[in-house]
Design an enzyme around this catalytic site. Structure first.
Site, PDB file in Angstrom:
ATOM      1  N   ASP A 233      12.498 -40.941  -2.446  1.00 54.40           N
ATOM      2  CA  ASP A 233      11.208 -41.204  -3.102  1.00 54.40           C
ATOM      3  C   ASP A 233      11.338 -41.937  -4.426  1.00 54.40           C
ATOM      4  O   ASP A 233      12.421 -41.986  -5.020  1.00 54.40           O
ATOM      5  CB  ASP A 233      10.492 -39.875  -3.376  1.00 54.40           C
ATOM      6  CG  ASP A 233      11.124 -39.117  -4.533  1.00 54.40           C
ATOM      7  OD1 ASP A 233      12.374 -38.971  -4.534  1.00 54.40           O
ATOM      8  OD2 ASP A 233      10.401 -38.689  -5.443  1.00 54.40           O
TER       9      ASP A 233
ATOM     10  N   ASP B  81      25.145 -40.925  -5.373  1.00 53.76           N
ATOM     11  CA  ASP B  81      25.108 -42.000  -6.369  1.00 53.76           C
ATOM     12  C   ASP B  81      26.313 -41.808  -7.310  1.00 53.76           C
ATOM     13  O   ASP B  81      27.425 -42.173  -6.965  1.00 53.76           O
ATOM     14  CB  ASP B  81      23.743 -41.906  -7.069  1.00 53.76           C
ATOM     15  CG  ASP B  81      23.483 -42.978  -8.099  1.00 53.76           C
ATOM     16  OD1 ASP B  81      24.017 -44.083  -7.967  1.00 53.76           O
ATOM     17  OD2 ASP B  81      22.734 -42.728  -9.054  1.00 53.76           O
TER      18      ASP B  81
ATOM     19  N   ARG C  68       8.801 -41.414   0.631  1.00 50.56           N
ATOM     20  CA  ARG C  68       9.718 -40.695   1.544  1.00 50.56           C
ATOM     21  C   ARG C  68       9.410 -41.012   2.999  1.00 50.56           C
ATOM     22  O   ARG C  68      10.267 -40.912   3.866  1.00 50.56           O
ATOM     23  CB  ARG C  68       9.610 -39.181   1.328  1.00 50.56           C
ATOM     24  CG  ARG C  68      10.065 -38.701  -0.040  1.00 50.56           C
ATOM     25  CD  ARG C  68      10.175 -37.175  -0.047  1.00 50.56           C
ATOM     26  NE  ARG C  68      10.226 -36.624  -1.390  1.00 50.56           N
ATOM     27  CZ  ARG C  68      11.322 -36.516  -2.133  1.00 50.56           C
ATOM     28  NH1 ARG C  68      12.475 -36.917  -1.663  1.00 50.56           N
ATOM     29  NH2 ARG C  68      11.271 -35.990  -3.340  1.00 50.56           N
TER      30      ARG C  68
ATOM     31  N   GLY D 203      15.235 -34.687  -0.276  1.00 50.23           N
ATOM     32  CA  GLY D 203      15.441 -35.950   0.424  1.00 50.23           C
ATOM     33  C   GLY D 203      16.134 -35.898   1.768  1.00 50.23           C
ATOM     34  O   GLY D 203      15.976 -36.796   2.583  1.00 50.23           O
TER      35      GLY D 203
ATOM     36  N   PHE E  39      18.174 -49.264  -6.836  1.00 44.17           N
ATOM     37  CA  PHE E  39      17.313 -48.107  -6.539  1.00 44.17           C
ATOM     38  C   PHE E  39      16.575 -48.348  -5.221  1.00 44.17           C
ATOM     39  O   PHE E  39      15.933 -49.385  -5.031  1.00 44.17           O
ATOM     40  CB  PHE E  39      16.322 -47.892  -7.678  1.00 44.17           C
ATOM     41  CG  PHE E  39      15.552 -46.613  -7.536  1.00 44.17           C
ATOM     42  CD1 PHE E  39      16.139 -45.390  -7.845  1.00 44.17           C
ATOM     43  CD2 PHE E  39      14.248 -46.630  -7.059  1.00 44.17           C
ATOM     44  CE1 PHE E  39      15.433 -44.201  -7.686  1.00 44.17           C
ATOM     45  CE2 PHE E  39      13.535 -45.448  -6.904  1.00 44.17           C
ATOM     46  CZ  PHE E  39      14.134 -44.233  -7.216  1.00 44.17           C
ATOM     47  N   VAL E  40      16.677 -47.368  -4.321  1.00 44.94           N
ATOM     48  CA  VAL E  40      16.074 -47.526  -2.985  1.00 44.94           C
ATOM     49  C   VAL E  40      15.157 -46.347  -2.661  1.00 44.94           C
ATOM     50  O   VAL E  40      15.296 -45.265  -3.239  1.00 44.94           O
ATOM     51  CB  VAL E  40      17.164 -47.653  -1.891  1.00 44.94           C
ATOM     52  CG1 VAL E  40      17.960 -48.937  -2.056  1.00 44.94           C
ATOM     53  CG2 VAL E  40      18.087 -46.437  -1.884  1.00 44.94           C
TER      54      VAL E  40
ATOM     55  N   LYS F 132      26.554 -45.019  -2.719  1.00 45.08           N
ATOM     56  CA  LYS F 132      26.705 -46.168  -3.622  1.00 45.08           C
ATOM     57  C   LYS F 132      28.115 -46.144  -4.205  1.00 45.08           C
ATOM     58  O   LYS F 132      28.346 -45.525  -5.254  1.00 45.08           O
ATOM     59  CB  LYS F 132      25.689 -46.076  -4.760  1.00 45.08           C
ATOM     60  CG  LYS F 132      24.240 -46.204  -4.354  1.00 45.08           C
ATOM     61  CD  LYS F 132      23.360 -46.148  -5.599  1.00 45.08           C
ATOM     62  CE  LYS F 132      21.903 -46.160  -5.271  1.00 45.08           C
ATOM     63  NZ  LYS F 132      21.047 -45.877  -6.439  1.00 45.08           N
TER      64      LYS F 132
ATOM     65  N   GLU G 297      23.353 -34.891   2.626  1.00 40.75           N
ATOM     66  CA  GLU G 297      22.671 -35.508   1.479  1.00 40.75           C
ATOM     67  C   GLU G 297      21.916 -36.752   1.923  1.00 40.75           C
ATOM     68  O   GLU G 297      22.336 -37.424   2.870  1.00 40.75           O
ATOM     69  CB  GLU G 297      23.707 -35.918   0.422  1.00 40.75           C
ATOM     70  CG  GLU G 297      24.042 -34.831  -0.591  1.00 40.75           C
ATOM     71  CD  GLU G 297      22.964 -34.676  -1.662  1.00 40.75           C
ATOM     72  OE1 GLU G 297      21.826 -35.159  -1.464  1.00 40.75           O
ATOM     73  OE2 GLU G 297      23.259 -34.072  -2.696  1.00 40.75           O
ATOM     74  N   ASP G 298      20.842 -37.080   1.200  1.00 37.15           N
ATOM     75  CA  ASP G 298      20.171 -38.353   1.460  1.00 37.15           C
ATOM     76  C   ASP G 298      20.949 -39.494   0.811  1.00 37.15           C
ATOM     77  O   ASP G 298      21.121 -40.556   1.396  1.00 37.15           O
ATOM     78  CB  ASP G 298      18.713 -38.328   0.958  1.00 37.15           C
ATOM     79  CG  ASP G 298      18.591 -37.858  -0.490  1.00 37.15           C
ATOM     80  OD1 ASP G 298      19.589 -37.394  -1.077  1.00 37.15           O
ATOM     81  OD2 ASP G 298      17.472 -37.949  -1.036  1.00 37.15           O
TER      82      ASP G 298
HETATM   83  P1  5GP Z   1      24.008 -38.300  -8.104  1.00 37.98           P
HETATM   84  O1  5GP Z   1      24.078 -39.315  -9.203  1.00 37.98           O
HETATM   85  O2  5GP Z   1      24.165 -36.909  -8.619  1.00 37.98           O
HETATM   86  O3  5GP Z   1      24.995 -38.627  -6.986  1.00 37.98           O
HETATM   87  O4  5GP Z   1      22.565 -38.431  -7.480  1.00 37.98           O
HETATM   88  C1  5GP Z   1      21.538 -37.683  -8.044  1.00 37.98           C
HETATM   89  C2  5GP Z   1      20.238 -37.867  -7.336  1.00 37.98           C
HETATM   90  O5  5GP Z   1      19.646 -39.057  -7.816  1.00 37.98           O
HETATM   91  C3  5GP Z   1      20.219 -38.023  -5.826  1.00 37.98           C
HETATM   92  O6  5GP Z   1      20.292 -36.817  -5.122  1.00 37.98           O
HETATM   93  C4  5GP Z   1      18.857 -38.681  -5.640  1.00 37.98           C
HETATM   94  O7  5GP Z   1      17.855 -37.688  -5.671  1.00 37.98           O
HETATM   95  C5  5GP Z   1      18.756 -39.538  -6.884  1.00 37.98           C
HETATM   96  N1  5GP Z   1      19.089 -40.936  -6.596  1.00 37.98           N
HETATM   97  C6  5GP Z   1      20.202 -41.616  -6.871  1.00 37.98           C
HETATM   98  N2  5GP Z   1      20.111 -42.901  -6.475  1.00 37.98           N
HETATM   99  C7  5GP Z   1      18.873 -43.019  -5.921  1.00 37.98           C
HETATM  100  C8  5GP Z   1      18.159 -44.125  -5.319  1.00 37.98           C
HETATM  101  O8  5GP Z   1      18.618 -45.267  -5.196  1.00 37.98           O
HETATM  102  N3  5GP Z   1      16.901 -43.844  -4.867  1.00 37.98           N
HETATM  103  C9  5GP Z   1      16.328 -42.616  -4.980  1.00 37.98           C
HETATM  104  N4  5GP Z   1      15.109 -42.471  -4.487  1.00 37.98           N
HETATM  105  N5  5GP Z   1      16.962 -41.570  -5.535  1.00 37.98           N
HETATM  106  C10 5GP Z   1      18.225 -41.777  -5.998  1.00 37.98           C
END
Ligand code: 5GP
Length: 179
Positions: free
Chosen positions: A162, A106, A168, A48, A155-156, A134, A102-103
């Protein structure tokens, strides 16, 4: 921009391109000030972050390097739990100033694993820059140093993010339509 359908879900425009670019410009200014004489090594987390990495780096008038890594997670034994590996980390990072790109952050589990792996290699410093954060979902105590945009817990997609492989390439950020 109107709604888009990706697989089984609808998404509506949420953050326009201009707002996102202004936020990235702000992060670029902060990073420029902080790393001007440090020749930072940016590590983009695939897939991402490719978009954020390109948009950020073209706004940095400083000497810097970039490389990309991928996180591979697998279930170890019951005592080790989930084990993560960084694939593609070929650079020597000892003594370097590393900025992880990072993109989205979460819950923070992914960034926690990345930070643990990188710390073992003794960089001079590590910081994190993310396009989206977030705060309501975040469960770690690691500071996210550079955040372009804070968003609610929805969720975005778009700008590198994606839904099951699609979206993407969408310009700006789109939010899922619930219900
Ligand atoms: P973490 O919970 O470990 O911070 O995030 C794990 C992964 O979940 C992120 O790197 C991303 O790939 C995916 N993710 C979390 N929130 C979103 C969202 O709102 N949209 C998308 N497309 N992926 C998300």
């Amino acid at each position: 921009m109107s709604r888009v359908r990706l697989h089984d879900k609808e998404f509506e425009p949420f953050i326009p391109v201009a707002e996102m670019e202004a936020a990235i410009q702000q992060v670029a200014q902060d990073i420029t000030r902080k790393y001007a004489d440090k020749r930072p090594l940016f590590l983009g987390v695939l897939n991402g972050s490719f978009f954020f990495a390109a948009e950020l780096l073209k706004r940095l008038p400083i000497e810097c390097e970039i490389s990309f890594v991928k996180v591979a997670s697998y279930h170890g034994t019951r005592s080790t739990g989930t084990v993560s590996q960084l694939i593609g980390l070929n650079e020597k990072i000892e003594g370097r100033h590393v900025v992880v790109l990072e993109d989205i952050v979460d819950t923070g589990h992914t960034i926690r694993h990345i930070m643990d792996i990188l710390a073992e290699r003794h960089p001079a410093s590590i910081s994190i820059a993310t396009l989206l954060f977030k705060p309501d979902a975040y469960k770690q105590d690691i500071t996210i140093d550079h955040v372009a945009l804070r968003i609610p817990n929805a969720f975005v997609v778009g700008s590198g993010l994606d839904h099951d492989g699609l979206g993407r390439n969408l310009p700006g950020i789109f939010k899922i339509v619930e219900g």
